[in-house]
Motif scaffolding. Structure first.
Motif, mmCIF file in Angstrom:
data_model
loop_
_atom_site.group_PDB
_atom_site.id
_atom_site.type_symbol
_atom_site.label_atom_id
_atom_site.label_comp_id
_atom_site.label_asym_id
_atom_site.label_seq_id
_atom_site.Cartn_x
_atom_site.Cartn_y
_atom_site.Cartn_z
ATOM 1 N N TRP A 104 17.419 3.030 30.387
ATOM 2 C CA TRP A 104 18.554 3.059 29.447
ATOM 3 C C TRP A 104 18.393 4.195 28.447
ATOM 4 O O TRP A 104 19.356 4.939 28.173
ATOM 5 C CB TRP A 104 18.654 1.731 28.704
ATOM 6 N N LEU A 105 17.184 4.362 27.927
ATOM 7 C CA LEU A 105 16.928 5.433 26.968
ATOM 8 C C LEU A 105 17.122 6.810 27.608
ATOM 9 O O LEU A 105 17.704 7.714 26.997
ATOM 10 C CB LEU A 105 15.515 5.310 26.406
ATOM 11 N N LEU A 106 16.649 6.966 28.834
ATOM 12 C CA LEU A 106 16.808 8.246 29.533
ATOM 13 C C LEU A 106 18.279 8.558 29.777
ATOM 14 O O LEU A 106 18.710 9.711 29.649
ATOM 15 C CB LEU A 106 16.038 8.229 30.854
ATOM 16 N N ARG A 107 19.051 7.537 30.124
ATOM 17 C CA ARG A 107 20.482 7.756 30.362
ATOM 18 C C ARG A 107 21.185 8.182 29.073
ATOM 19 O O ARG A 107 22.102 9.025 29.103
ATOM 20 C CB ARG A 107 21.114 6.483 30.927
ATOM 21 N N GLN A 108 20.783 7.620 27.941
ATOM 22 C CA GLN A 108 21.365 8.044 26.668
ATOM 23 C C GLN A 108 20.944 9.476 26.341
ATOM 24 O O GLN A 108 21.744 10.276 25.846
ATOM 25 C CB GLN A 108 20.927 7.101 25.531
#
Length: 294
Positions: free
Chosen positions: A13-17
């Motif tokens: 999720w953090l990487l996608r953001q």
């Protein structure tokens, strides 16, 4: 719910953001990450140093050091490019990619697509994402499954959004079915193998190389079309598709693999810093596993 799933889901999720940030900024972060990898002692840097020393024995010590540093920087940017290929819309970067030789990707008289052959450059998955934007039918990806099954589910879902299907590297039946349906299949056989292999010189060093593609092309009369993706500038890339590799299809599998490695070497030498030297290409060795990396 396991801790592994919670942790993996959170990181993804953090990487996608993170992938929402401007592309030039992301790529600069990747290069910065590569510089950190170069300055800190770590296994991947050691592997790359050994590989460069084995494959370029004639190189002077200072030149070898500079190549290692450039390779770590290219590897860091390659990690960002891989994440971009997974979680960025291609409209954000494909305009910076040039293409040549796309006319060589054709189906045969039976409507069967070719295998798209390449080696592991630091931009390989980014190249797949970009090349698929230019194909009539998306190329499917032949991949090794990740040991983290939660992460593998995220990766597969992301790749199937642009490659339609991800095929396990041992699933030759599904590979043949994709080709018969007119979907090319991306195949990069230049990594270490511990089964169904022959020792084939790669930059003069015996490397355990799979014979599966050589056999498949010969027995099934499948066209093999080479392609390569290299970074041509800080934020520019070129995808080159070559004519069909006619040496595939011969019954002398060893000679086919020698010719394949010669092709890879020819293109790697153009941008040696962009090859995936961090992979233990010579892991399988007659004198024991990891003999050259101890």
């Amino acid at each position: 719910m396991s801790f592994e799933k919670i942790a993996t889901d959170t990181v993804v999720w953090l990487l996608r953001q993170w992938m929402r940030l401007p592309v030039p900024f992301l790529l600069s972060l990747g290069r910065g990450l590569g510089r950190i990898i170069y300055w800190l002692p770590n296994k991947r840097k050691h592997v790359a140093k050994v590989n460069i020393g084995l494959c370029f024995p004639e190189m002077q010590a200072e030149d070898s050091k500079q190549l290692l540093k450039a390779n770590m920087i290219a590897t860091g940017q390659g990690l960002i490019e891989q994440m971009m290929s997974l979680w960025c819309h291609h409209d954000r970067f494909v305009q910076h990619v040039s293409f040549s030789g796309l006319e060589h990707i054709q189906t045969d008289e039976n409507g069967r697509a070719p295998i798209l052959l390449t080696c592991h450059t630091t931009s390989i998955q980014f190249g797949v994402r970009c090349l698929n934007t230019r194909l009539n039918k998306p190329g499917h990806m032949l991949m090794r499954q990740d040991n983290n099954k939660v992460l593998e589910a995220h990766l597969t879902a992301a790749r199937e959004r642009y490659a339609e299907k991800v095929i396990d590297k041992k699933d030759m039946r599904t590979l043949l079915r994709s080709l018969a349906q007119g979907n090319p299949v991306y195949y990069a056989p230049d990594q270490n193998f511990s089964y169904n292999f022959e020792y084939i010189p790669f930059f003069g060093v015996d490397a355990a190389t799979t014979v599966a593609l050589a056999k498949l092309a010969h027995v099934k009369n499948i066209a093999v079309v080479p392609w390569f993706c290299f970074r041509t500038g800080t934020n520019t890339w070129h995808v080159e598709v070559l004519p069909r590799a006619e040496f595939f299809g011969a019954a002398d599998y060893r000679q086919v693999l020698l010719d394949m490695h010669a092709l890879f070497e020819q293109h790697i030498k153009k941008y040696p810093e962009q090859y995936l030297w961090v992979h233990r290409r010579f892991k399988t060795h007659p004198q024991g596993k990891n003999y050259l990396y101890k």
